[in-house]
Scaffold this motif. Structure first.
Motif, PDB file in Angstrom:
ATOM      1  N   ASP A  19      41.469  48.694  42.468  1.00 54.55           N
ATOM      2  CA  ASP A  19      42.523  48.898  41.474  1.00 54.55           C
ATOM      3  C   ASP A  19      42.424  48.218  39.855  1.00 54.55           C
ATOM      4  O   ASP A  19      42.629  48.803  39.092  1.00 54.55           O
ATOM      5  CB  ASP A  19      44.059  48.453  41.921  1.00 54.55           C
ATOM      6  CG  ASP A  19      44.088  49.493  42.999  1.00 54.55           C
ATOM      7  OD1 ASP A  19      43.802  50.691  43.112  1.00 54.55           O
ATOM      8  OD2 ASP A  19      45.249  49.261  44.006  1.00 54.55           O
ATOM      9  N   ARG A  22      39.811  49.965  38.265  1.00 53.89           N
ATOM     10  CA  ARG A  22      40.236  51.189  37.718  1.00 53.89           C
ATOM     11  C   ARG A  22      41.194  50.955  36.462  1.00 53.89           C
ATOM     12  O   ARG A  22      40.842  51.668  35.136  1.00 53.89           O
ATOM     13  CB  ARG A  22      41.013  51.729  38.569  1.00 53.89           C
ATOM     14  CG  ARG A  22      41.485  53.287  38.212  1.00 53.89           C
ATOM     15  CD  ARG A  22      42.213  53.981  39.346  1.00 53.89           C
ATOM     16  NE  ARG A  22      41.449  54.341  40.442  1.00 53.89           N
ATOM     17  CZ  ARG A  22      41.494  53.796  41.696  1.00 53.89           C
ATOM     18  NH1 ARG A  22      42.094  52.875  41.953  1.00 53.89           N
ATOM     19  NH2 ARG A  22      40.488  54.129  42.543  1.00 53.89           N
ATOM     20  N   THR A  23      42.022  49.887  36.504  1.00 54.88           N
ATOM     21  CA  THR A  23      42.822  49.756  35.224  1.00 54.88           C
ATOM     22  C   THR A  23      42.054  49.306  33.980  1.00 54.88           C
ATOM     23  O   THR A  23      42.265  49.582  32.981  1.00 54.88           O
ATOM     24  CB  THR A  23      44.049  48.756  35.586  1.00 54.88           C
ATOM     25  OG1 THR A  23      44.689  49.030  36.765  1.00 54.88           O
ATOM     26  CG2 THR A  23      44.766  48.338  34.494  1.00 54.88           C
ATOM     27  N   ILE A  68      35.196  56.217  39.066  1.00 58.77           N
ATOM     28  CA  ILE A  68      35.953  55.561  37.835  1.00 58.77           C
ATOM     29  C   ILE A  68      35.161  55.660  36.452  1.00 58.77           C
ATOM     30  O   ILE A  68      35.525  56.028  35.320  1.00 58.77           O
ATOM     31  CB  ILE A  68      36.423  54.067  38.414  1.00 58.77           C
ATOM     32  CG1 ILE A  68      37.360  54.139  39.257  1.00 58.77           C
ATOM     33  CG2 ILE A  68      36.969  53.479  37.128  1.00 58.77           C
ATOM     34  CD1 ILE A  68      37.616  52.671  40.098  1.00 58.77           C
ATOM     35  N   GLU A  71      34.548  59.105  35.401  1.00 59.34           N
ATOM     36  CA  GLU A  71      35.884  59.836  34.724  1.00 59.34           C
ATOM     37  C   GLU A  71      36.150  59.257  33.259  1.00 59.34           C
ATOM     38  O   GLU A  71      36.523  59.879  32.159  1.00 59.34           O
ATOM     39  CB  GLU A  71      37.017  59.625  35.551  1.00 59.34           C
ATOM     40  CG  GLU A  71      37.139  60.426  36.720  1.00 59.34           C
ATOM     41  CD  GLU A  71      38.039  59.844  37.625  1.00 59.34           C
ATOM     42  OE1 GLU A  71      38.732  59.206  37.243  1.00 59.34           O
ATOM     43  OE2 GLU A  71      38.296  60.269  39.011  1.00 59.34           O
TER      44      GLU A  71
END
Length: 259
Positions: A19, A22-23, A68, A71
């Protein structure tokens, strides 16, 4: 070439660390980064047994990082652990996105300062680079920085910048050694050195290297151009690979080697 160095503090939970990736990747890509570099042990920190969490490069964790990266339209470089045939793990620096999905297995293991990485980690053997937008990047991990031969070998393979992930152990003089070594490896390979470390987690027990922060960028002349403190944070830096070329013309230490 814009590179983001993300100084995070990994937890024992791979999902929580994913996470964080991703952030940070989304934020870095929004600010124009083409490469997003995370520390050694991004997948999970050194406070837990590594074998139970190790996964191959086509496993769920690395695959999620690749998604990730794809994208966001960037290359993500992050430390993880992959299985070794001898029952230990490899300390792997994953580089994924923009058509790449590869790993560098840390060659020099941290058997120093009361810690024995080789007890649970097997050494790698291969010098690894990848190309992006006409720039060749080398890969290295933490304790590797004490061995100049690796950085010269990366330069010999065409690298004008090396991405290094670290989880630098705390202790007397360790910050000073870190800064000195980052600058020295940049200078003696006449390459950009972009070193992302784990943030300082505060007071901890034991000898596990959990990080001191101080992610650092040094140019090919060994000058620090950007640096964080011990807290979590991000460096966003524009590097010019041509600076390595001009520095190598002025300081031809690679060409002048005799040994």
């Amino acid at each position: 070439m814009r590179v983001a160095l993300c100084q995070i503090s990994s937890t024992p939970d791979p999902a929580a660390n994913l996470d964080q990736v991703r952030t940070q990747v989304a934020a870095a890509a929004a600010r124009g980064a083409r490469v997003v570099l995370f520390p050694e042990a991004t997948m999970v920190n050194f406070a837990v047994p590594l074998a139970p969490v190790a996964e191959p490069l086509d496993g769920p964790w690395a695959t999620a990082v690749r998604q990730i990266a794809d994208e966001a339209g960037v290359v993500v470089v992050a430390g993880m652990f992959t299985p070794s045939p001898d029952g230990r793990v490899f300390n792997t620096l994953l580089a994924t996105g923009q058509g790449h999905h590869l790993g560098y297995d840390k060659i020099h293991l941290f058997d120093a300062f009361g810690f024995q990485e080789s007890r649970t980690v097997a050494p790698g053997t291969d010098v690894v680079t990848f190309d992006l937008d006409g720039t060749t990047f080398g890969l290295a991990t933490c304790y590797d920085i004490r061995f100049p031969e690796l950085f010269r070998a990366l330069a010999d393979k065409g690298a004008t910048a090396t991405l290094l992930g670290a989880s630098w152990g705390a202790g007397p003089g360790k910050r000073e050694q870190w800064e000195l070594l980052v600058r020295a490896r940049a200078l003696d390979s006449t390459s950009w050195l972009l070193a992302a470390g784990q943030a300082d987690p505060g007071q901890v027990e034991g000898t596990a290297p959990l990080g001191i922060g101080y992610s650092t960028v040094a140019n090919p002349r060994g000058e620090i151009t950007d640096q964080l403190t011990g807290d979590t944070g991000v460096i966003l830096v524009d590097i010019d690979p041509a600076e390595a070329t001009t520095t190598r013309a002025a300081i031809p230490v690679l060409a002048n080697r005799r040994l």
